[in-house]
Scaffold this active site. Structure first.
Site, short mmCIF file in Angstrom:
data_model
loop_
_atom_site.label_atom_id
_atom_site.label_comp_id
_atom_site.label_asym_id
_atom_site.label_seq_id
_atom_site.Cartn_x
_atom_site.Cartn_y
_atom_site.Cartn_z
CG HIS A 300 -2.07 1.06 0.93
ND1 HIS A 300 -1.91 2.22 1.18
CD2 HIS A 300 -3.41 0.57 0.75
CE1 HIS A 300 -3.27 2.65 1.05
NE2 HIS A 300 -4.06 1.89 0.61
CG ASP A 357 -8.24 -4.53 -2.89
OD1 ASP A 357 -7.66 -3.41 -3.08
OD2 ASP A 357 -9.51 -4.44 -3.00
C1 SDX Z 1 -6.40 -0.07 -2.88
O1 SDX Z 1 -4.47 4.46 -2.05
C2 SDX Z 1 -5.50 3.66 -1.44
O2 SDX Z 1 -5.92 4.06 -0.43
C3 SDX Z 1 -6.04 2.61 -2.15
C4 SDX Z 1 -7.00 1.77 -1.38
C5 SDX Z 1 -8.22 2.44 -1.13
O3 SDX Z 1 -9.05 2.28 -0.39
O4 SDX Z 1 -8.46 3.30 -1.92
O5 SDX Z 1 -6.31 1.32 -0.34
C6 SDX Z 1 -7.45 0.55 -2.29
O6 SDX Z 1 -6.17 0.26 -4.13
C7 SDX Z 1 -5.40 -1.15 -1.87
C8 SDX Z 1 -4.10 -1.54 -3.41
C9 SDX Z 1 -4.74 -2.67 -4.20
N1 SDX Z 1 -3.74 -3.00 -4.91
C10 SDX Z 1 -2.93 -4.34 -4.77
O7 SDX Z 1 -3.03 -4.82 -4.02
C11 SDX Z 1 -1.94 -4.46 -6.06
C12 SDX Z 1 -0.48 -4.98 -5.53
N2 SDX Z 1 -0.03 -4.13 -4.71
C13 SDX Z 1 0.93 -3.16 -5.30
O8 SDX Z 1 1.13 -3.23 -6.76
C14 SDX Z 1 1.61 -1.92 -4.74
O9 SDX Z 1 1.77 -2.33 -3.52
C15 SDX Z 1 0.38 -0.64 -4.71
C16 SDX Z 1 0.13 -0.25 -5.98
C17 SDX Z 1 -0.50 -0.86 -3.75
C18 SDX Z 1 1.55 0.43 -3.95
O10 SDX Z 1 2.41 0.60 -5.08
P1 SDX Z 1 3.47 1.87 -4.64
O11 SDX Z 1 3.29 2.53 -3.52
O12 SDX Z 1 3.72 2.64 -6.04
O13 SDX Z 1 4.64 0.83 -4.37
P2 SDX Z 1 5.64 0.37 -5.57
O14 SDX Z 1 5.07 -0.27 -6.51
O15 SDX Z 1 6.84 1.38 -5.94
O16 SDX Z 1 6.53 -0.85 -4.58
C19 SDX Z 1 7.51 -0.45 -3.88
C20 SDX Z 1 8.43 -1.67 -3.67
C21 SDX Z 1 8.79 -2.46 -5.22
O17 SDX Z 1 9.80 -2.96 -4.85
P3 SDX Z 1 11.23 -2.14 -5.19
O18 SDX Z 1 11.52 -1.61 -6.55
O19 SDX Z 1 11.52 -1.11 -4.07
O20 SDX Z 1 12.52 -3.26 -5.03
O21 SDX Z 1 7.43 -2.89 -3.18
C22 SDX Z 1 7.47 -3.89 -4.27
C23 SDX Z 1 7.83 -3.30 -5.71
O22 SDX Z 1 8.11 -4.21 -6.46
N3 SDX Z 1 6.03 -4.27 -4.26
C24 SDX Z 1 5.72 -5.59 -4.30
C25 SDX Z 1 4.06 -5.41 -4.00
N4 SDX Z 1 3.90 -4.30 -4.00
C26 SDX Z 1 4.88 -3.37 -4.04
N5 SDX Z 1 6.11 -6.79 -4.48
C27 SDX Z 1 5.42 -7.75 -4.36
N6 SDX Z 1 4.21 -7.84 -4.48
C28 SDX Z 1 3.42 -6.82 -4.32
N7 SDX Z 1 2.24 -6.70 -4.14
#
Ligand code: SDX
Length: 439
Positions: A300, A357
């Site tokens: 998140h 989720d």
């Molecule tokens: C919702 O914003 C809100 O409030 C949203 C929400 C709401 O109520 O409105 O809470 C609802 O959208 C919840 C999120 C649902 N999405 C997911 O579950 C999809 C999987 N999660 C992600 O793709 C990610 O964690 C996000 C999109 C939620 C957050 O993305 P960020 O903040 O841009 O983080 P990032 O993509 O830059 O990741 C940071 C690091 C990366 O690794 P490094 O480049 O630092 O090595 O964490 C890793 C990412 O690769 N990472 C994950 C991961 N999520 C982030 N690695 C594996 N699995 C994951 N799920």
């Protein structure tokens, strides 16, 4: 702390600082460009506040979520979704009369204009329900566009009719006749009735499902300036109508990184089940940058601790499955996945916890709601939050049309090339992103 000092190109600038009621510190850069000629750059707005707001507060480090100051845990346990909707939109918990009037309004505006049924027929049966929902919400502006009506009437219409539209989306997807709303049912009871009743036999609304739906909608009701809420504010800032702004929120929520994640979580759990249940394999896949695979439902932008909604939903999933006498192997896989991930350095280091989720889909599935409808359910819950944020933006005298700036990295000025002088090599080199010059 009243100001921050910025040193740029040998000059010092003082920027005002404001501190929110929960101690959040914001550097106000509203006149930065006028003062310094420079702008800020913040891809994904992770460090940028788009507005001040009094609706929802999240402390991502502490795992705190409050709607108008009330902790989500208390509202989830004690409130109805109608009360929470009223609280978010009008800023206080309704007294008995206010709640009765709100309920009456939402109940008596739940019918769609009969002509809208034709719009459903024109969608292919394979249409994703979010495509139908976004189109139907925007179409409401074709039916309700009188300037002389009091503004809150359309808010009631939208909340009432979106419940009906969501259920009609489901009925359309399974080829069953639409079931009309009833005036003797609550908002959540009406949704279950319109979703699962069939003309051939009476439908008995399960109190377990009604309670679970009430909880799910409350937990999804608002969440500060997330992607879809920011989209509602962005579109609404052009002073377009409420229905158009909310339809933009529906489209933003659809994405798999946002509200579409609940559908992706279920598909991921099914893939793990069908692949023999080896959840460790998928944890390792998520850690491999080249795999392109993410553990959906984890991580998140704001929560760097447990998402309090996920904590509540994990308990609720157990309770709902037990009360419904449903054993779902996907819940076991989800729990094992969570257990392994929460002890894995990769996830710990990146503070990747289960988000809202991760467990919601398990409950929707137990309720008999198909995977493709999960994000529609998220939208139904988020609707009062979007409306509250749209209303706050509309009524805020500081609101201006949202128009961010950019840092241009494209070609500098060049003359038109006659056809005979154009070769393959001229274009790509010129259009490749130029190295950003850091001064
Ligand atoms: C919702 O914003 C809100 O409030 C949203 C929400 C709401 O109520 O409105 O809470 C609802 O959208 C919840 C999120 C649902 N999405 C997911 O579950 C999809 C999987 N999660 C992600 O793709 C990610 O964690 C996000 C999109 C939620 C957050 O993305 P960020 O903040 O841009 O983080 P990032 O993509 O830059 O990741 C940071 C690091 C990366 O690794 P490094 O480049 O630092 O090595 O964490 C890793 C990412 O690769 N990472 C994950 C991961 N999520 C982030 N690695 C594996 N699995 C994951 N799920």
């Amino acid at each position: 702390m009243t100001h921050a000092t910025l040193n740029l190109n040998g000059k010092s600038y003082e920027l005002p600082v404001l501190v929110g009621t929960e101690g959040e510190v914001g550097i106000d850069i509203s006149d930065l460009r006028a003062k310094t000629g420079a702008i800020t750059l913040d891809n994904g707005y992770a460090n940028t506040g788009s507005c001040t707001s009094a609706i929802t507060f999240i402390d991502g480090e502490q795992g705190i979520l409050r709607y108008r100051g009330y902790p989500i845990e208390e509202l989830a346990e004690k409130a109805s979704f109608e009360e929470v909707s009223y609280l978010l939109i009008w800023g206080h918990l309704p007294n008995a009369q206010e709640l009765a009037e709100f309920r009456h309004r939402v109940t008596y505006h739940s019918l769609l204009h009969e002509a809208m049924k034709k719009l459903f027929e024109d969608f292919p049966i394979t249409a994703h329900p979010m495509a139908v929902l976004s189109a139907m919400v925007a179409s409401l502006s074709a039916y309700y566009n009188r300037e002389d009506e009091e503004p809150d009437l359309n808010i009631a219409r939208l909340i009432a009719k979106t419940n009906t539209i969501a259920a009609f989306c489901y009925k359309k997807s399974i080829g069953q006749p639409f079931v009309y709303p009833r005036n003797d049912l609550s908002y959540t009871q009406n949704f279950l009735h319109m979703m699962f009743a069939v003309p051939a036999e009476p439908y008995k609304i399960s109190p377990v499902l009604d309670r679970a739906l009430n909880l799910l909608l409350i937990l999804h009701a608002d969440h500060e300036q997330n992607c879809s809420t920011s989209s509602v504010r962005m579109v609404g800032s052009s002073r377009t109508n409420l229905f158009a702004a909310i339809s933009a929120g529906v489209c933003a929520l659809w994405g798999p990184l946002h509200g579409g994640a609940n559908q992706e979580v279920l598909q991921m759990l099914k893939a793990i089940r069908d692949d023999g249940g080896d959840y460790r394999k998928y944890v390792n896949l998520a850690k491999d940058k080249n795999s392109g695979f993410r553990l959906m439902g984890f991580g998140h932008r704001v929560y760097k601790n447990f998402d309090p909604r996920a904590r509540i939903l994990k308990k609720a999933a157990d309770a709902v499955l037990q009360e419904m006498k449903v054993a779902d192997p996907l819940l076991d896989i989800a729990k094992n996945l969570e257990e392994v991930a929460l002890h894995d350095e990769f996830f710990i280091e990146r503070k990747l916890y289960p988000n809202v989720d991760f467990y919601s889909g398990i409950i929707y599935r137990a309720m008999g709601i198909p995977t493709e409808m999960f994000t529609v359910m998220f939208a139904l819950g988020r609707l009062p939050g979007w409306i509250a944020q749209w209303r706050e933006m509309k009524d805020d005298p500081k609101t201006r049309i949202n128009r961010p700036r950019q840092i241009y990295t494209g070609a500098t000025t060049r003359s038109y090339l006659p056809m005979e002088q154009r070769t393959a090599s001229t274009e790509p080199a010129m259009l490749q992103e130029r190295e950003l010059v850091l001064v």
